[in-house]
Design a protein around this motif. Structure first.
Motif, PDB file in Angstrom:
ATOM      1  N   UNK A  17      83.921  83.386  46.470  1.00 51.59           N
ATOM      2  CA  UNK A  17      85.354  83.120  46.371  1.00 51.59           C
ATOM      3  C   UNK A  17      86.027  82.810  47.680  1.00 51.59           C
ATOM      4  N   UNK A  18      85.244  82.643  48.760  1.00 54.42           N
ATOM      5  CA  UNK A  18      85.831  82.372  50.071  1.00 54.42           C
ATOM      6  C   UNK A  18      86.019  80.881  50.339  1.00 54.42           C
ATOM      7  N   UNK A  19      85.439  80.028  49.509  1.00 52.46           N
ATOM      8  CA  UNK A  19      85.661  78.580  49.565  1.00 52.46           C
ATOM      9  C   UNK A  19      86.185  78.132  48.215  1.00 52.46           C
ATOM     10  N   UNK A  20      87.152  77.229  48.223  1.00 54.28           N
ATOM     11  CA  UNK A  20      87.801  76.831  46.980  1.00 54.28           C
ATOM     12  C   UNK A  20      87.151  75.628  46.318  1.00 54.28           C
ATOM     13  N   UNK A  21      86.236  74.955  46.985  1.00 54.57           N
ATOM     14  CA  UNK A  21      85.573  73.812  46.361  1.00 54.57           C
ATOM     15  C   UNK A  21      84.275  73.516  47.085  1.00 54.57           C
ATOM     16  N   UNK A  22      83.441  72.713  46.436  1.00 56.37           N
ATOM     17  CA  UNK A  22      82.213  72.169  47.010  1.00 56.37           C
ATOM     18  C   UNK A  22      82.195  70.674  46.716  1.00 56.37           C
ATOM     19  N   UNK A  23      81.344  69.911  47.375  1.00 56.29           N
ATOM     20  CA  UNK A  23      81.330  68.473  47.081  1.00 56.29           C
ATOM     21  C   UNK A  23      81.140  68.174  45.601  1.00 56.29           C
ATOM     22  N   UNK A  24      80.421  69.011  44.876  1.00 52.86           N
ATOM     23  CA  UNK A  24      80.154  68.763  43.463  1.00 52.86           C
ATOM     24  C   UNK A  24      80.951  69.672  42.535  1.00 52.86           C
ATOM     25  N   UNK A  25      81.906  70.397  43.056  1.00 48.03           N
ATOM     26  CA  UNK A  25      82.735  71.274  42.232  1.00 48.03           C
ATOM     27  C   UNK A  25      84.170  71.200  42.733  1.00 48.03           C
ATOM     28  N   UNK A  26      85.068  70.660  41.901  1.00 50.11           N
ATOM     29  CA  UNK A  26      86.428  70.376  42.354  1.00 50.11           C
ATOM     30  C   UNK A  26      87.285  71.612  42.561  1.00 50.11           C
ATOM     31  N   UNK A  27      86.977  72.692  41.847  1.00 47.85           N
ATOM     32  CA  UNK A  27      87.817  73.880  41.937  1.00 47.85           C
ATOM     33  C   UNK A  27      87.020  75.122  42.273  1.00 47.85           C
ATOM     34  N   UNK A  28      87.694  76.268  42.369  1.00 50.95           N
ATOM     35  CA  UNK A  28      87.014  77.519  42.739  1.00 50.95           C
ATOM     36  C   UNK A  28      86.102  78.022  41.631  1.00 50.95           C
ATOM     37  N   UNK A  29      85.224  78.918  41.974  1.00 51.97           N
ATOM     38  CA  UNK A  29      84.304  79.513  41.003  1.00 51.97           C
ATOM     39  C   UNK A  29      85.112  80.238  39.927  1.00 51.97           C
ATOM     40  N   UNK A  30      84.695  80.106  38.674  1.00 52.24           N
ATOM     41  CA  UNK A  30      85.443  80.699  37.575  1.00 52.24           C
ATOM     42  C   UNK A  30      85.038  82.128  37.286  1.00 52.24           C
ATOM     43  N   UNK A  31      85.923  82.844  36.589  1.00 55.72           N
ATOM     44  CA  UNK A  31      85.639  84.234  36.224  1.00 55.72           C
ATOM     45  C   UNK A  31      84.440  84.338  35.294  1.00 55.72           C
ATOM     46  N   UNK A  32      84.132  83.247  34.581  1.00 56.98           N
ATOM     47  CA  UNK A  32      83.029  83.294  33.632  1.00 56.98           C
ATOM     48  C   UNK A  32      81.671  83.399  34.314  1.00 56.98           C
ATOM     49  N   UNK A  33      81.626  83.231  35.640  1.00 54.79           N
ATOM     50  CA  UNK A  33      80.356  83.345  36.373  1.00 54.79           C
ATOM     51  C   UNK A  33      80.084  84.755  36.868  1.00 54.79           C
ATOM     52  N   UNK A  34      81.041  85.663  36.663  1.00 50.21           N
ATOM     53  CA  UNK A  34      80.915  87.013  37.228  1.00 50.21           C
ATOM     54  C   UNK A  34      79.640  87.711  36.775  1.00 50.21           C
ATOM     55  N   UNK A  35      79.218  87.471  35.535  1.00 50.18           N
ATOM     56  CA  UNK A  35      78.056  88.175  34.985  1.00 50.18           C
ATOM     57  C   UNK A  35      76.754  87.814  35.684  1.00 50.18           C
TER      58      UNK A  35
END
Length: 613
Positions: free
Chosen positions: A400-418
C-alpha cells in the motif's frame, strides 16, 4: 440515463437519501493534468454521484478535448456525464460535431449555455445568439434524446439589472425545452430559497439544482465571490476573516458554513440535489458530503449489495449490456475500453468476436499505454537496475505504499488481503505478480469487499494468479503443475490450468484452443448464473502485447533523456528492462478447485524451492 430520470428514480425509492449530488470538472490545460483528473474522477466515482458534468470553453477552444473527456467518463469510468455546450462564437457546424460526438459516446445530457461574450465587447460571430436558440436547435435535431439543462442566476446577472426580466429569460429557456436548472454559485441560503419561490410562482416546475462552491482557501473564496458578483453573508466573513491565513482552519470552518447552507436548502423543501463545483479538487467537496451524511445514504440509491458487477461497467450504448470481460484487464480499464472499442459486433455472444481482424490490435490504443508522465513515472518507480530493485517496487505496491504500477492503474484492492503475504513472498522469489484474486465459495452478494450483483445472491471465484517469471524457472513450474494434475486423475485433469507466453508470442498451455474458463460467477434468485470474468487464449495473447509494450514505453522515457538524469543511470535501467522483457515470460494460473483455501498454487511454486532474490 437522463438526469431528470435519475433524480426521479433516486428520490422515489423506498428509502430515498435526504439529497443526491453531482460534480463539475473543467478541462485541464495539459495532457498530464487530464490524466490526473481521470484518476481523481475515478476515485470520486466511489462516492456514487448521480452525474458529473464537464465544461466547454467559449468559442470552442479545447472542444475536442471536452468530447474526449465526455467519452472517457461515460464509457471507461462509467460515470453518467453531462456535457457543457456554449453557443457564443460557435458556428453551427461545430455545434453539430459536438452534439454528434456526445450522442455517439452515449451521453444523454447537455448543459446548454450562451457562454461569455467576446472580451472586446463585440457581438458573437456564431450562429446562435442566446441559449434558448441552442436549446431549440437541439430539440429540433435530436428530439428528446438529450436531457437539457440551463444556467440560472439567483443573485442576478451582471449584464441585466432587472430581476423580473432575468426570470422571464429563464422561463423562456424552460418553455423551449429545458429539463433542469443548475445555478451559479452562492452563499446566501435565505435569498436562494426566496428566489426558488419566485420561480415556482411564474410556472417553472423543472428541478432546480443549486451550484455549490466549497471553500478551500480564503483567497480563492473571496476571488470567486468577487468574480461572480455574489453576496457573502456577514456570518461567513466574521468566521473566516480571523483565520484567513490558516488554510487548514479556513477549509474546516468553510466546510461547516457550506454544510449548514446546504442543510438549510434541503430543509426548505425546494432542493433534493446538490451540484458541487469541484474546481478539479476532491477533499473540500468530500468534507461537505461527509458532514451532511450524504455519502453513505447516496450509495444505496441504485445498487443493492457490493456492486453491480465485479468491474466498472461502461455507459457507452454499444457496451451497456456487456456482462463478461477477460480478467487480464482487471486493473487496466482505460486500455481495455480503448482496445475493444472496434472489436467487430461487440458484444457478440459471450463478450466479443475473437475472429475479428481488429481483435487485440495493439495499435487500437490511441494514447500511450504507460499512464504516467515521465517525471511521475520516475518519482513513483525510480530506475530499477536489478531483479531485487524490481521486486521491491512491487512489494511496496502490495503493502500500500505505492498507488500504481505500470500495469495497474490504481492501488491494491482490499480483496487481495487474504493472499497479500503469499504475493509478497512470490515477489521475493522472482515471480513478479501482475494480477490475482483469491478463491471464494458462496460469499453473500452483499459482502462489502467481494460482493456484487442482486441481493440475496452468492458469489464464487477461482483462485487466479498472473505473473512474470524467468523462462527457465517457468519450465520447471509447468512440469510441476503437469505432475500435480496427473496425480489427481483423469476425472479432474487440469485442476490447475495455465497459459504462458513470451515476448515473441510462443505460447504454452494445457487448455483447448476455444476453451473459455469462467473464473468469477454469481448465483442469484430468479436469475441465470452470471459469469462476468473469464480467462481464454485469444484475449490473453492480446494482453501479452500490451504488457510487453508497457516495458518498451518505460524504456523510451529513459532513452529520450527527458528526465535529465545521469546517462549511466539511464543506460543501466534500459539494459535491465530490455533483458528482463526478453528473458521473462507472462504466465497465468487458475486453480479450478474453487473450494480450495487459496494455497494450492502457492504451494506448487514454493515446492520449487526458489531462493529469495
Amino acid at each position: 440515463m437522463r438526469i431528470s430520470q435519475k433524480l426521479a428514480q433516486a428520490h422515489s425509492s423506498p428509502n430515498p437519501p435526504p439529497a443526491t449530488f453531482s460534480f463539475e470538472f473543467f478541462v485541464p490545460k495539459t495532457s498530464q493534468g487530464v490524466q490526473n483528473l481521470y484518476d481523481r474522477m475515478d476515485r470520486m466515482y466511489d462516492l456514487n454521484p448521480i452525474f458529473i458534468d464537464i465544461t466547454w470553453n467559449a468559442g470552442g477552444r479545447s472542444s475536442s478535448l471536452t468530447n474526449d473527456m465526455v467519452y472517457t467518463a461515460q464509457s471507461t469510468l462509467g460515470l453518467e456525464t453531462c456535457m457543457h455546450l456554449t453557443c457564443t462564437n460557435m458556428k453551427v457546424e461545430l455545434i453539430d460535431e459536438a452534439l454528434q460526438k456526445a450522442y455517439a459516446s452515449g451521453c444523454e445530457n447537455i448543459l446548454a449555455l450562451r457562454g461569455d461574450p467576446p472580451l472586446d465587447g463585440s457581438e458573437s460571430t456564431g450562429d446562435f445568439k442566446y441559449a434558448k436558440d441552442l436549446i431549440a436547435y437541439i430539440r429540433k435535431n435530436y428530439g428528446d434524446h438529450f436531457n437539457i439543462g440551463v444556467a440560472a442566476y439567483p443573485e442576478g446577472h451582471p449584464e441585466e439589472d432587472l430581476d423580473d426580466l432575468i426570470l422571464e429569460y429563464l422561463k423562456e429557456k424552460c418553455d423551449v425545452g429545458a429539463d433542469f436548472i443548475i445555478t451559479q454559485m452562492f452563499y446566501d441560503a435565505d435569498n436562494f430559497i426566496l428566489w426558488c419561490d419566485r420561480l415556482r410562482k411564474i410556472g417553472i416546475t423543472i428541478p432546480i439544482i443549486p451550484g455549490i462552491m466549497p471553500i478551500s482557501t480564503y483567497a480563492a473564496f473571496m476571488r470567486r465571490a468577487k468574480w461572480s458578483e455574489i453576496a457573502i453573508p456577514q456570518h461567513f466573513l466574521d468566521a473566516l476573516e480571523p483565520i484567513k491565513d490558516d488554510d487548514f482552519a479556513v477549509r474546516q470552518k468553510g466546510t461547516e458554513l457550506v454544510s449548514e447552507m446546504c442543510q438549510k436548502l434541503i430543509d426548505s423543501g425546494h432542493i433534493k440535489h446538490l451540484h458541487f463545483y469541484t474546481m478539479n479538487l476532491e477533499r473540500s467537496t468530500i468534507m461537505v458530503l461527509e458532514r451532511l451524511n450524504l455519502i453513505e445514504p447516496a450509495k444505496s440509491h441504485e445498487i443493492v449489495g457490493g456492486a453491480e458487477l465485479p468491474w466498472r461497467k461502461s455507459l457507452h450504448p454499444s457496451r451497456s449490456k456487456e456482462s463478461i470481460r477477460p480478467i487480464f484487464w482487471q486493473n487496466r480499464k482505460f486500455s481495455y475500453i480503448t482496445r475493444t472499442a472496434t472489436w467487430d459486433e461487440f458484444p457478440n455472444g459471450r463478450w466479443g468476436d475473437s475472429r475479428s481482424p481488429a481483435f487485440g490490435d495493439i495499435d487500437l490504443c490511441a494514447t500511450e499505454l504507460l499512464r504516467q508522465s515521465p517525471k511521475k513515472a520516475y518519482d513513483l518507480w525510480g530506475s530499477p537496475k536489478s531483479l531485487q530493485d524490481f521486486s521491491k517496487i512491487i512489494i511496496l505496491y502490495l503493502q500500500g505504499d505505492l498507488k500504481s504500477l505500470p500495469w495497474s492503474d490504481g492501488p491494491i484492492g482490499d480483496d487481495s488481503a487474504a493472499i497479500i503475504d503469499n504475493l509478497i513472498s512470490l515477489n521475493k522469489k522472482g515471480f513478479f505478480t501482475m494480477n490475482s484474486q483469491p478463491s471464494l465459495n458462496a460469499v453473500e452478494s452483499s459482502n462489502k469487499i467481494y460482493g456484487w450483483g442482486p441481493k440475496n445472491g452468492y458469489v464464487y471465484q477461482k483462485q487466479y494468479l498472473e505473473f512474470l517469471c524467468h523462462k527457465d524457472t517457468l519450465a520447471k513450474l509447468l512440469d510441476q503443475i503437469d505432475t500435480f494434475n496427473n496425480l489427481k486423475g483423469d476425472n479432474t485433469s487440469s485442476v490447475i490450468s495455465y497459459y504462458a507466453v513470451d515476448k515473441l508470442g510462443s505460447l504454452t498451455t494445457n487448455c483447448e484452443e476455444d476453451e473459455i474458463n469462467a473464473v468469477t460467477w454469481g448465483v442469484f434468485p430468479g436469475e441465470e448464473i452470471l459469469q462476468p470474468t473469464i480467462v481464454e487464449r485469444t484475449s490473453f495473447l492480446a494482453w501479452k502485447d500490451e504488457v510487453y509494450r508497457l516495458f518498451t514505453e518505460w524504456v523510451k522515457i529513459f532513452q529520450s533523456n527527458i528526465l535529465e538524469i545521469e546517462k549511466s543511470e539511464a543506460d543501466e535501467f534500459v539494459n535491465f528492462i530490455t533483458k528482463f522483457s526478453d528473458d521473462f515470460v507472462l504466465c497465468n494460473l487458475v486453480s479450478n478447485n474453487f473450494i480450495d483455501e487459496n494455497q494450492t498454487i502457492f504451494k506448487l511454486i514454493d515446492a520449487l524451492e526458489t531462493p529469495d532474490l
